[in-house]
Design an enzyme around this catalytic site. Structure first.
Site, PDB file in Angstrom:
ATOM      1  N   HIS A   7       0.831  -1.215   0.000  1.00 36.09           N
ATOM      2  CA  HIS A   7       0.000   0.000   0.000  1.00 36.09           C
ATOM      3  C   HIS A   7       0.856   1.252   0.000  1.00 36.09           C
ATOM      4  O   HIS A   7       2.049   1.209   0.296  1.00 36.09           O
ATOM      5  CB  HIS A   7      -0.967   0.027   1.188  1.00 36.09           C
ATOM      6  N   HIS A  79       3.977   7.011   4.008  1.00 36.91           N
ATOM      7  CA  HIS A  79       4.910   5.892   3.836  1.00 36.91           C
ATOM      8  C   HIS A  79       4.443   4.974   2.715  1.00 36.91           C
ATOM      9  O   HIS A  79       3.320   5.090   2.225  1.00 36.91           O
ATOM     10  CB  HIS A  79       5.095   5.097   5.144  1.00 36.91           C
ATOM     11  N   GLU A 130       7.650   0.778   5.189  1.00 38.38           N
ATOM     12  CA  GLU A 130       7.137  -0.268   6.064  1.00 38.38           C
ATOM     13  C   GLU A 130       7.367  -1.601   5.357  1.00 38.38           C
ATOM     14  O   GLU A 130       7.166  -1.709   4.145  1.00 38.38           O
ATOM     15  CB  GLU A 130       5.623  -0.053   6.289  1.00 38.38           C
TER      16      GLU A 130
END
Lengths: 134, 134
Positions: A7, A79, A130
């Site tokens: 994502h 992020h 991440e």
């Protein structure tokens, strides 16, 4: 090592307005807001055919995205998340190569119920990354 | 209206170092640098299983990402690109709903040889959005 882009997370100052914009103006498939008290955020998932956008809004006083929105009042890309098969192996490989893992260095359970780690943006072209084990 | 996430573009201060990091440290499939003089950038494509990352480095004095790197010397996420089927229909829909299209408002041919437009980040949660007709 890294796999799919799981994502892109966008911090937004007004979750309702941003959700309506993605649904109506951009014509995307937008989910309902989900509170994630353990992560200090309310999240709206936007499903694209090949990946997800996550709209993030602060939840509670200690939200990790509060400082980001103070600096970027209009919001911004917070992020990106890459999938990995084995998060401990990924962490050890990255640390061996001098990259810094944020926090304790131990994976936490992320918003999708899977182990995640964050890498220091200064070590990755100003990009907060991440890693999520899938 | 919006379809796949075509790519995430990251502006980087050192294209060679960033490419090596994605190839070696992150273990991704990294292409060769391509100069795009019409766009004022040198681009390296990183192929993920479901989308692409584009590393952007300034090419020439008038590069559109020079100002971004002056403000963000470590680099940072510069824009995200959503695919659309009909870029003129998308533009008209967005303009009707009050969103600002950057530049002349006419699509240009982007780095992939396809028509693109950029939307004003202030209208989209501080996120620079590229639309690409596919």
């Amino acid at each position: 090592m890294i796999g799919r882009l799981n994502h892109v997370a966008i911090a937004v100052p007004d979750l309702e307005a941003a959700s309506a914009q993605y649904a109506e103006t951009l014509g995307a498939k937008v989910g309902a807001p989900q509170d994630e008290p353990d992560h200090g955020v309310t999240v709206v998932f936007i499903e694209l055919p090949n990946t997800k956008i996550e709209l993030l809004s602060p939840l509670g006083e200690a939200s990790p995205i509060k400082g980001f929105l103070d600096k970027n009042p209009s919001g911004g890309i917070h992020h990106i998340c890459y999938e990995v098969e084995d998060i401990l192996a990924a962490r050890d490989r990255l640390k061996d190569q001098g990259a810094r893992v944020l926090g304790s260095g131990e994976p936490k359970i992320g918003a999708h119920g899977k182990p995640v780690l964050f890498l220091h943006p200064k070590d990755f072209n100003g990009t907060l990354i991440e890693l999520e084990q899938v």
